[in-house]
Design a protein around this motif. Structure first.
Motif, short mmCIF file in Angstrom:
data_model
loop_
_atom_site.label_atom_id
_atom_site.label_comp_id
_atom_site.label_asym_id
_atom_site.label_seq_id
_atom_site.Cartn_x
_atom_site.Cartn_y
_atom_site.Cartn_z
N PHE A 1 1.00 -1.08 0.30
CA PHE A 1 0.10 0.22 -0.27
C PHE A 1 0.95 1.30 0.27
CE2 PHE A 1 -1.88 3.81 2.26
CZ PHE A 1 -2.99 3.39 1.40
N LEU A 2 1.56 0.88 0.88
CA LEU A 2 2.93 2.22 0.89
C LEU A 2 3.90 3.00 0.06
CD1 LEU A 2 3.74 2.32 4.77
CD2 LEU A 2 2.51 3.63 3.95
N ASP A 3 3.97 1.33 -0.89
CA ASP A 3 5.22 1.87 -2.39
C ASP A 3 3.92 2.42 -3.06
OD1 ASP A 3 7.97 0.67 -3.18
OD2 ASP A 3 5.73 0.27 -5.04
N GLY A 4 2.31 1.80 -2.82
CA GLY A 4 1.99 2.14 -4.30
C GLY A 4 1.59 3.82 -4.03
N ASP A 5 1.16 4.12 -3.22
CA ASP A 5 0.91 5.84 -2.51
C ASP A 5 1.83 6.06 -2.98
OD1 ASP A 5 -0.08 7.93 -1.34
OD2 ASP A 5 0.09 7.24 1.11
N GLN A 6 3.07 6.11 -2.96
CA GLN A 6 4.51 7.10 -3.39
C GLN A 6 4.22 7.06 -4.69
OE1 GLN A 6 8.53 4.77 -2.62
NE2 GLN A 6 8.99 7.65 -1.63
N THR A 7 4.63 6.24 -5.81
CA THR A 7 4.03 6.23 -6.86
C THR A 7 3.12 6.54 -7.54
OG1 THR A 7 4.76 3.63 -7.04
CG2 THR A 7 4.30 4.47 -9.22
N PHE A 8 1.62 6.75 -6.84
CA PHE A 8 0.78 7.42 -6.76
C PHE A 8 1.04 9.04 -6.99
CE2 PHE A 8 -3.69 9.22 -6.53
CZ PHE A 8 -4.44 8.53 -7.14
N GLU A 9 1.95 9.29 -6.38
CA GLU A 9 2.27 10.40 -5.60
C GLU A 9 3.39 11.10 -6.79
OE1 GLU A 9 2.45 11.75 -1.75
OE2 GLU A 9 -0.07 10.95 -1.12
N GLU A 10 3.63 10.70 -7.17
CA GLU A 10 5.48 10.37 -7.65
C GLU A 10 5.32 11.39 -8.70
OE1 GLU A 10 9.27 8.01 -9.69
OE2 GLU A 10 7.40 7.14 -8.94
N VAL A 11 5.69 12.48 -8.93
CA VAL A 11 6.65 13.60 -10.76
C VAL A 11 6.77 12.67 -11.34
CG1 VAL A 11 6.72 15.68 -11.29
CG2 VAL A 11 5.27 15.29 -9.47
N PHE A 12 6.43 12.43 -12.36
CA PHE A 12 6.71 11.47 -13.47
C PHE A 12 7.92 12.89 -14.66
CE2 PHE A 12 4.64 8.08 -12.31
CZ PHE A 12 5.20 7.34 -12.40
N THR A 13 8.72 12.80 -14.80
CA THR A 13 9.40 13.28 -16.12
C THR A 13 10.24 12.49 -16.85
OG1 THR A 13 12.10 12.90 -15.07
CG2 THR A 13 11.00 14.29 -14.11
N ILE A 14 10.52 13.20 -18.46
CA ILE A 14 10.88 12.54 -19.51
C ILE A 14 11.86 11.00 -18.99
CG2 ILE A 14 12.46 12.55 -21.47
CD1 ILE A 14 11.66 15.73 -21.44
N GLU A 15 12.80 11.79 -17.75
CA GLU A 15 14.14 10.50 -17.75
C GLU A 15 13.18 9.57 -16.94
OE1 GLU A 15 15.63 14.34 -18.25
OE2 GLU A 15 13.71 13.68 -16.56
N LYS A 16 11.90 9.80 -16.81
CA LYS A 16 11.25 8.74 -15.69
C LYS A 16 10.03 8.03 -16.97
CE LYS A 16 11.35 9.97 -10.93
NZ LYS A 16 11.00 10.86 -10.04
N GLY A 17 10.28 8.41 -18.17
CA GLY A 17 9.34 7.30 -19.34
C GLY A 17 8.25 8.65 -19.53
N LEU A 18 7.91 9.65 -18.54
CA LEU A 18 6.83 10.46 -19.48
C LEU A 18 6.43 11.08 -21.05
CD1 LEU A 18 4.75 12.51 -18.41
CD2 LEU A 18 5.99 14.18 -18.86
N GLY A 19 5.30 11.34 -21.49
CA GLY A 19 5.60 11.06 -22.89
C GLY A 19 5.54 10.09 -23.51
N PRO A 20 6.26 11.27 -25.32
CA PRO A 20 5.60 12.21 -25.33
C PRO A 20 4.54 13.02 -25.51
CG PRO A 20 5.95 10.78 -27.32
CD PRO A 20 6.62 9.56 -26.05
N LEU A 21 3.53 12.33 -25.03
CA LEU A 21 1.93 13.28 -25.26
C LEU A 21 1.70 12.33 -23.99
CD1 LEU A 21 0.88 11.97 -28.86
CD2 LEU A 21 2.19 14.10 -28.76
N PHE A 22 0.94 13.48 -23.67
CA PHE A 22 0.76 13.31 -22.25
C PHE A 22 0.06 13.54 -21.67
CE2 PHE A 22 4.19 15.98 -21.73
CZ PHE A 22 3.57 16.88 -20.48
#
Length: 399
Positions: free
Chosen positions: A51-72
């Protein structure tokens, strides 16, 4: 000379006084019934870690380096579901391209969801010419695990597609195709290869894993093991997030607590609750449901009070956006759960944005937009005295 023991005792007393002084200046924790986030009771240690790990990912801000996009659409889950609550006009998404049960005719042009943002070097999507569309305000995500494990048989027992009882209410299930990576629950039956959907504004999503994978892809442009496709090119790519992280976000959504009702002994709330049934709101917003067997013990065979039947209902021409999903018609919408309604403004900027697209700015406006199957209920509401309406609204805000 002062003995060392006296010095030690003096230090301890000073520390205690200091701590007590600090506590007087610390803000008090908000009451549990004023918060939507938090785990449900009964999770064991391993489940709490997930639960806590899922909560952390739920709140994580994703960047280009973390896979964001190219469209979002968004760069985090929480940006659309602040405090696990409802979204607002700034987080509303656009779906387009399907007008009937034959399927989406604009998948090759970016359907079904418009990605209105892009990383540098790319252009965001625009609505294709001729595509019908709808705008959807993100829902609250609490208590969804309980909804997931209500047996299909219960939903089918509440459905009355032919309105055989003559009450004007003809709710039905949405039979939908499910992705290949989804493993149907053992109690789920199929019809022509389709299964009953229960999530999303049109009940087009089968379970919370499908919802999670879709959100990573459609909302953030992040590929997963379950859907290793680049949103922009449509070509296969390596997963951009660990599969365990995806599974834990799904687990997090399954085990978020249900909203806690407030002021249930208030005479006006009690009166409003009786009126809610009297004018037949409960015909669609079913107060009580019960889960069946579930792989998570805390979710199995639980009675809960979501105020929904999870069925599709024709809401009339005013709410017909000309767009649909699965086998739903363009005027049909899944009954939204009412639990947590009174806390909605906390995540919506201090005001209400209700109905599927946030067009209603008060509970009263939302009720007045109920047409189609709910026309008779709306008329019943209009016949109430001002005092009765006030009690009904107070009850709804207590949920």
């Amino acid at each position: 000379m002062m003995k060392k023991s006296h010095i030690v005792i003096g230090v301890i007393v000073a520390l205690i006084i200091g701590v007590q002084s600090c506590e007087r200046f610390e803000p008090k924790l908000p009451p549990e019934d004023s918060l939507l986030d938090g785990p449900m009771d009964g999770l064991n240690f391993a489940e709490m870690q997930r639960f806590l790990d899922g909560d952390q990912t739920f709140e994580e801000v994703f960047t280009i380096e973390k896979g964001l996009g190219p469209l979002f659409v968004a760069n985090s889950c929480v940006s659309c579901h602040a405090g696990d609550g409802k979204g607002n006009p700034f987080s509303t998404v656009t779906r387009f391209g399907q007008i009937d049960a034959t399927g989406n005719q604009f998948l090759h042009l970016g359907g079904p969801q418009l990605q209105n943002r892009a990383i540098p070097g790319y252009d965001p999507e625009v609505l294709p010419a001729g595509a019908t569309y709808t705008r959807l305000t993100p829902p609250a995500v609490t208590g969804m695990g309980l909804l997931e494990f209500v047996p299909d048989a219960v939903l089918l027992s509440m459905a009355d597609p032919e309105d055989r009882d003559g009450d004007g209410i003809s709710g039905r299930v949405n039979w939908v195709n499910i992705p290949a990576f989804i493993r149907p629950r053992s109690e789920s039956g199929s019809k022509d290869g389709k299964y009953i959907g229960r999530f999303g504004k049109k009940a087009s999503v089968y379970d919370l894993l499908q919802q999670t994978v879709s959100a990573f892809s459609e909302d953030m442009g992040i590929s997963t093991f379950y859907n290793p496709i680049d949103l922009f090119s449509g070509m296969p790519i390596d997963p951009e997030i660990a599969t365990q992280k995806v599974n834990n976000v799904s687990f997090y959504l399954q085990t978020l607590k249900a909203p806690i009702p407030r002021n249930q002994n208030d005479p006006e709330v009690v009166r409003g609750k009786a009126l809610f049934t009297q004018i037949s709101c409960s015909s669609c917003h079913t107060p009580q449901l019960k889960t069946g067997n579930a792989p998570i013990k805390a979710l199995a065979f639980q009675e809960f009070y979501p105020y929904t039947d999870l069925l599709l209902h024709d809401m009339g021409p005013e709410l017909d956006d000309g767009y649909t999903e699965g086998s739903a018609t363009t005027a049909e919408w899944r009954t939204p759960p009412l639990w947590g309604l009174g806390l909605a403004p906390d995540s919506q900027g201090g005001r209400y944005f209700l109905m599927h697209d946030g067009r209603a700015n008060s509970i009263e406006q939302a009720i007045e937009l109920h047409g189609g199957e709910a026309s008779r209920v709306r008329q019943n509401y209009r016949s109430l005295s001002p005092g009765e309406k006030e009690s009904l609204i107070k009850f709804l805000k207590s949920l």
